[in-house]
Design an enzyme around this catalytic site. Structure first.
Site, PDB file in Angstrom:
ATOM      1  N   ASP A 169       0.862  -1.163   0.000  1.00  0.00           N
ATOM      2  CA  ASP A 169       0.000   0.000   0.000  1.00  0.00           C
ATOM      3  C   ASP A 169       0.915   1.234   0.000  1.00  0.00           C
ATOM      4  OD1 ASP A 169      -2.500   1.459   0.285  1.00  0.00           O
ATOM      5  OD2 ASP A 169      -1.850   1.844   2.346  1.00  0.00           O
ATOM      6  N   ASP A 185       0.052   5.056   1.101  1.00  0.00           N
ATOM      7  CA  ASP A 185      -0.055   5.994   2.223  1.00  0.00           C
ATOM      8  C   ASP A 185      -0.095   5.242   3.555  1.00  0.00           C
ATOM      9  OD1 ASP A 185      -0.265   8.023   0.262  1.00  0.00           O
ATOM     10  OD2 ASP A 185      -2.419   7.634   0.099  1.00  0.00           O
ATOM     11  N   ARG A 232     -10.991  -1.670  -6.200  1.00  0.00           N
ATOM     12  CA  ARG A 232     -10.861  -0.990  -4.902  1.00  0.00           C
ATOM     13  C   ARG A 232     -10.707  -2.005  -3.780  1.00  0.00           C
ATOM     14  NH1 ARG A 232     -11.269   3.576  -1.967  1.00  0.00           N
ATOM     15  NH2 ARG A 232     -12.591   3.614  -0.126  1.00  0.00           N
TER      16      ARG A 232
END
Length: 180
Positions: free
Chosen positions: A9, A11, A102
């Protein structure tokens, strides 16, 4: 034979993620990108072990109209100047879009695995939120949870839980790195 990879990932895993109401948010501009401590070294060690590094990041602010795709691309370009990764895959959708990419859905991992000839069962997903861990599990990878003590539910049953990416490097290499 397909190879293992590390999915990361963005952030809160690679770069600092400002907290708003106890939850992480993306940097607003390329100049706001700051790598977390030990990230560059951790990524270098993983690459030295022969592992591709693929960033998979939800960026729903694009769908929400509060960030442009061009701005997100510029932030990703800056990140790639700071840390050596093979690809940054972006989901620009929000939950209501019901897309396959998503997280917690595994679409970004599945698509990148096809492009990079990656064996998902031999790979790891590293994330700081439950969505990341669920996406990794849905794709069939092992999972590493970076516990940042956010004000949200933690994931169930990650394979490894640590507080910094650097802490997971030895485990990842021992678990999935190609043996020569």
């Amino acid at each position: 034979m397909s190879r293992p990879a590390v999915f990361l990932d963005r952030d809160g895993v690679l770069n600092e993620a400002p907290l708003v109401a106890g939850r992480p948010h993306p940097p607003a501009t390329p100049d706001a990108i700051a790598l977390l401590p030990g990230v560059a070294e951790a990524c270098s060690e993983l690459r030295a072990a022969g592992l591709p590094l693929i960033v998979v990041t939800n960026q729903p602010d694009i769908a929400r109209g509060t960030q442009s795709r061009a701005a997100v691309d510029a932030i990703n370009a800056r990140l790639r100047e700071l840390v050596d990764v093979d690809e940054v895959v972006v989901c620009p959708h929000d939950d209501d879009d019901a897309c396959a990419c998503r997280k917690p859905r595994p679409g970004m991992l599945l698509d990148a695995a096809r492009r990079w000839d990656v064996g998902l069962g031999r790979s790891v997903m590293v994330g700081d939120r439950w969505r990341d861990i669920e996406a990794g599990r849905a794709a069939g990878t092992k999972t590493v949870f970076l516990d940042r003590s956010y004000d949200e539910p933690a994931p169930d049953a990650a394979d490894l839980t640590v507080t910094e990416l650097k802490e997971s490097v030895t485990w990842i290499i021992e678990t999935i790195a190609p043996r020569t």
